[in-house]
Motif scaffolding. Sequence first.
Motif, PDB file in Angstrom:
ATOM      1  N   ARG A   1     135.491   3.994 -40.023  1.00 30.20           N
ATOM      2  CA  ARG A   1     135.808   3.708 -39.124  1.00 30.20           C
ATOM      3  C   ARG A   1     137.148   3.044 -38.164  1.00 30.20           C
ATOM      4  O   ARG A   1     136.840   1.736 -39.073  1.00 30.20           O
ATOM      5  CB  ARG A   1     133.701   3.059 -38.519  1.00 30.20           C
ATOM      6  N   VAL A   2     136.692   2.887 -36.852  1.00 30.73           N
ATOM      7  CA  VAL A   2     138.008   2.741 -36.296  1.00 30.73           C
ATOM      8  C   VAL A   2     137.329   0.895 -36.116  1.00 30.73           C
ATOM      9  O   VAL A   2     136.328   0.153 -36.382  1.00 30.73           O
ATOM     10  CB  VAL A   2     138.093   2.583 -34.647  1.00 30.73           C
TER      11      VAL A   2
ATOM     12  N   VAL B   1     142.158  -0.070 -39.809  1.00 28.76           N
ATOM     13  CA  VAL B   1     142.196   1.230 -38.753  1.00 28.76           C
ATOM     14  C   VAL B   1     142.122   1.295 -37.247  1.00 28.76           C
ATOM     15  O   VAL B   1     141.016   0.778 -36.934  1.00 28.76           O
ATOM     16  CB  VAL B   1     140.757   2.060 -39.801  1.00 28.76           C
TER      17      VAL B   1
ATOM     18  N   LYS C   1     142.765   4.960 -36.038  1.00 30.45           N
ATOM     19  CA  LYS C   1     142.599   5.866 -35.229  1.00 30.45           C
ATOM     20  C   LYS C   1     141.614   5.768 -36.703  1.00 30.45           C
ATOM     21  O   LYS C   1     142.187   6.082 -37.966  1.00 30.45           O
ATOM     22  CB  LYS C   1     142.963   6.331 -35.518  1.00 30.45           C
ATOM     23  N   VAL C   2     140.920   6.832 -36.548  1.00 35.58           N
ATOM     24  CA  VAL C   2     140.512   7.820 -37.741  1.00 35.58           C
ATOM     25  C   VAL C   2     140.099   9.325 -37.290  1.00 35.58           C
ATOM     26  O   VAL C   2     138.910   9.317 -36.609  1.00 35.58           O
ATOM     27  CB  VAL C   2     139.203   7.273 -38.526  1.00 35.58           C
TER      28      VAL C   2
ATOM     29  N   TRP D   1     138.722  11.764 -45.181  1.00 38.45           N
ATOM     30  CA  TRP D   1     138.991  11.290 -43.938  1.00 38.45           C
ATOM     31  C   TRP D   1     140.889  10.912 -43.665  1.00 38.45           C
ATOM     32  O   TRP D   1     141.264  10.751 -45.221  1.00 38.45           O
ATOM     33  CB  TRP D   1     138.978  10.151 -43.346  1.00 38.45           C
TER      34      TRP D   1
ATOM     35  N   ALA E   1     143.494   8.290 -41.803  1.00 36.08           N
ATOM     36  CA  ALA E   1     142.940   7.009 -40.914  1.00 36.08           C
ATOM     37  C   ALA E   1     144.398   6.488 -40.545  1.00 36.08           C
ATOM     38  O   ALA E   1     145.631   6.655 -41.408  1.00 36.08           O
ATOM     39  CB  ALA E   1     142.450   5.734 -41.491  1.00 36.08           C
TER      40      ALA E   1
ATOM     41  N   CYS F   1     146.464   3.360 -39.871  1.00 38.18           N
ATOM     42  CA  CYS F   1     145.793   1.535 -39.545  1.00 38.18           C
ATOM     43  C   CYS F   1     147.149   0.898 -39.254  1.00 38.18           C
ATOM     44  O   CYS F   1     148.456   1.173 -39.382  1.00 38.18           O
ATOM     45  CB  CYS F   1     145.830   1.138 -41.457  1.00 38.18           C
TER      46      CYS F   1
END
Length: 145
Positions: A38-39, A59, A61-62, A72, A74, A76
Amino acid sequence: MTVHDYRYSLLDPTHTLTECRALTPGRYQVTGNGGSIRVGDRLLVTLKGSRELSQTLTVDKVRHLINPPGQWVAVCSGPVFRELEILKWQVDCDGCDARLDFEFAVDGALGPNARTPAAEARIAELGWVNRSGAHLCPTCQGGRL
């Protein structure tokens, strides 16, 4: 916020990184499986070319992919390296002659003058001290020299 450990020493087929690449200095794109990322979460990843060094990425954006399930991507933020260098050095204890073989990371773009401060910082992380130019292992720090 959760810390997810993706270092090589903990590899598990359901919880792995597929790719970790620098987009720009300090920005990384990471693709992985598992972990419910998660963000705001932090990812602990092994530095490419190292056997023991890792870095922490936050993180920003994911995006969770539908196919394959659990994968996923992301974006970072993390340490800023223009030219990452992984170096292996040795230091001897001036109290008992114990030897420390260690790796450290340095930004190669900063030139050779950046190596010694980066090595000293890594030695300190490993519990050694530098007292007036004399390196002491954790055992010898009790007052010798």
